[in-house]
Motif scaffolding. Structure first.
Motif, PDB file in Angstrom:
ATOM      1  N   LYS A  14      59.087   5.880 -24.407  1.00 42.69           N
ATOM      2  CA  LYS A  14      60.101   5.005 -24.646  1.00 42.69           C
ATOM      3  C   LYS A  14      59.860   3.402 -24.883  1.00 42.69           C
ATOM      4  O   LYS A  14      58.863   3.065 -24.290  1.00 42.69           O
ATOM      5  N   ASP A  15      60.581   2.840 -25.142  1.00 43.67           N
ATOM      6  CA  ASP A  15      60.636   1.538 -25.162  1.00 43.67           C
ATOM      7  C   ASP A  15      60.549   0.944 -24.255  1.00 43.67           C
ATOM      8  O   ASP A  15      60.897   1.597 -22.913  1.00 43.67           O
ATOM      9  N   GLU A  17      60.791  -1.831 -20.605  1.00 47.67           N
ATOM     10  CA  GLU A  17      61.698  -2.360 -20.056  1.00 47.67           C
ATOM     11  C   GLU A  17      60.939  -3.701 -19.401  1.00 47.67           C
ATOM     12  O   GLU A  17      59.837  -3.113 -18.941  1.00 47.67           O
ATOM     13  N   PHE A  30      56.725   1.614 -18.296  1.00 54.83           N
ATOM     14  CA  PHE A  30      57.091   2.206 -19.723  1.00 54.83           C
ATOM     15  C   PHE A  30      56.110   3.153 -19.533  1.00 54.83           C
ATOM     16  O   PHE A  30      55.304   3.374 -18.531  1.00 54.83           O
ATOM     17  N   LYS A  70      58.637   2.765 -28.718  1.00 58.41           N
ATOM     18  CA  LYS A  70      58.662   4.018 -28.722  1.00 58.41           C
ATOM     19  C   LYS A  70      57.680   4.625 -29.600  1.00 58.41           C
ATOM     20  O   LYS A  70      57.406   4.297 -30.285  1.00 58.41           O
TER      21      LYS A  70
END
Length: 142
Positions: A14-15, A17, A30, A70
């Motif tokens: 995922k991207d 955070e 992440f 991601k």
């Protein structure tokens, strides 16, 4: 004497955070997938993916948040930290994380964003709390 070192090469699930602690310290989290592939005795291809929780502190957190996305491939060196917390329902949860000490971007960036490939990240002097110390519980953004 002990050694606590993890070395991973994988792709972001995922991207990243980026958050800031109450004291203003940046922290990025992440997930990273590492995949092992092999052929079994019957000649069938097998694959197993393991997911890792990654945490970066300080300037490395900001750099990773800016250039990773991601699907992007990254090399991570860090230490394994196990901690527990109470979730929103009051249940005790346990989590294992890799706290980044060094990292390097891999690939062209076409897989999931970011710029260029093979950039070497700056030394991560402030990437983690001092050896053996964990951030204060009230300093965790999650």
């Amino acid at each position: 004497m002990g050694v606590n070192k993890a070395i991973l090469i994988g792709r972001l699930g995922k991207d990243p955070e980026l958050k800031y602690t109450a004291s203003g310290r940046p922290v990025t989290t992440f997930t990273l997938a590492t995949t092992e592939r092999w052929t079994n005795q019957e000649g069938q291809k097998q694959e197993q993916t393991t997911w890792h929780n990654i945490v970066a502190w300080g300037r490395p957190a900001e750099i990773m948040n800016e250039y990773l996305a991601k699907g992007r491939e990254v090399y991570i060196e860090g230490r394994i930290v196990n901690r527990s917390y109470d979730d929103k329902d009051g249940n005790k949860r346990h989590i294992s994380e890799i706290v980044v000490q060094n990292f390097q971007f891999i690939g062209s960036g076409r897989e999931g964003g970011g710029q260029g490939g093979g950039e070497r990240a700056p030394a991560a002097e402030d990437a983690a709390a001092p050896e053996g110390a964990a951030p204060a519980e009230d300093d965790l953004p999650f």
